[in-house]
Write an enzyme that holds these catalytic residues in place. Structure first.
Site, short mmCIF file in Angstrom:
data_model
loop_
_atom_site.label_atom_id
_atom_site.label_comp_id
_atom_site.label_asym_id
_atom_site.label_seq_id
_atom_site.Cartn_x
_atom_site.Cartn_y
_atom_site.Cartn_z
N LEU A 186 0.82 -1.21 0.00
CA LEU A 186 0.00 0.00 0.00
C LEU A 186 0.86 1.26 0.00
O LEU A 186 0.49 2.26 -0.62
CB LEU A 186 -0.94 0.00 1.21
N LYS A 187 2.01 1.22 0.66
CA LYS A 187 2.90 2.38 0.63
C LYS A 187 3.40 2.66 -0.78
O LYS A 187 3.46 3.81 -1.22
CB LYS A 187 4.10 2.17 1.57
N LEU A 188 3.73 1.61 -1.52
CA LEU A 188 4.18 1.81 -2.90
C LEU A 188 3.05 2.32 -3.78
O LEU A 188 3.27 3.17 -4.65
CB LEU A 188 4.76 0.52 -3.46
N ASN A 237 2.76 5.99 -2.76
CA ASN A 237 3.83 6.85 -3.26
C ASN A 237 3.80 6.97 -4.77
O ASN A 237 4.19 8.01 -5.32
CB ASN A 237 5.19 6.33 -2.79
#
EC number: 1.1.1.60
Length: 293
Positions: A171-173, A176
């Site tokens: 989810l962070k990727l 971002n």
């Protein structure tokens, strides 16, 4: 619980000071030349250790806040790594931006050494880290998260459990990619507007009043209108790294990545031109015709 942190950089320094000041936990950290000045945290009682193994031997919770998967893997499983002397039941909380497949491997290694692993990448900025108001996207066992929640509460605004181990980094990727993608697109548009001698405040106001209103605009507007880059101290090289991690994740899953390929290409040209240590808002200037000529 005694806390250890590896990576006292722009984000990690803020985490460390709040673990000490707000959480009032004992804190150890890895002595490393990439750290920010540590006078404040040592003044609050933090103790330096020479190797990840030495830090692991005395820590119940170990926070990782480093650049990416190669660094995480070296810290966890490399020479004098965490797994060589992990305390039974210790929890490794990886706040880095890393590849999900690597995260699963590191989780297995830590579990085999008698510990537990959470991927807990951050959203928000270095200022939020300094203020103790980060958001975390946590993947892993919910019971393990509850165990370390008091530590995480010392430097966060929200902590969301988003699923199994690896889902935090996935989810962070995704986050971002959208965030950096928006800002790269906006910087290119702002550069064209500047080349056409459009008043920068008018440009910002038109976008803000229509479909261009966004967090990306809020973060880049101070640079567009005043040349102030400090609102987003995020290196272009790190932005490119995150986009390329997203592309690697997409390749592994067979997903389309046409737009991501082009965002990466735009950032790569800037890095190859020697501007990798510029902050992302400075793309507004670096994308101008005069910079390219």
């Amino acid at each position: 619980m005694k806390v250890g942190i590896i990576g006292v950089g722009l984000m990690g320094h803020g985490i460390a000071r709040n673990v000490l000041r707000k959480g009032k936990f004992e804190l150890g950290f890895l002595d490393h030349p990439g750290n920010q000045p540590v006078d404040e945290i040592t003044g609050l009682g933090a103790v330096a250790y020479d190797t990840p193994a030495a830090l692991a031997a005395v820590s119940d919770v170990i926070i990782l806040c480093v650049t990416g998967s190669p660094q995480v893997e070296a810290i966890v499983t490399g020479d004098h790594g965490l797994v060589s002397s992990l305390k039974p039941g210790a929890v490794v909380v990886d706040c880095s931006t890393a590849l999900p497949d690597s995260t699963l491997r590191m989780g297995d290694a830590v579990q085999a050494a008698g510990g537990a692993y959470l991927d807990a990448p951050m959203t928000r900025t270095a200022k939020h880290a300094h203020d103790g108001a980060l958001n975390l996207l946590v993947g892993g066992d919910a019971a393990v998260l509850e165990k370390v929640r008091p530590v995480l509460a010392s430097f966060t605004d929200t902590v969301d459990h988003v699923g199994a181990l690896g889902h935090g980094h996935r989810l962070k990727l995704l986050h971002n990619y959208v965030s950096v993608g928006f800002m790269t697109l906006l910087a290119e548009a702002a550069a064209q507007a500047a080349d056409a001698q459009i008043d920068p405040q008018v440009f910002v106001d038109v976008l803000a009043g229509g479909g261009g209103a966004s967090v990306a605009l809020d973060r880049l507007a101070p640079y567009i209108t005043q040349g102030d880059r400090e609102g987003l101290p995020f290196f272009v090289s790190n932005a490119q790294k995150d986009i390329d991690y997203y592309r690697a994740m997409s390749t592994a899953s067979g997903a389309q990545q046409t737009v991501a390929d082009n965002v990466s290409a735009a950032l790569a040209r800037t890095v190859e031109a020697g501007h990798g240590q510029a902050y992302v808002p400075e793309l507004v200037k670096l994308f101008r015709k005069s910079a390219q000529g």
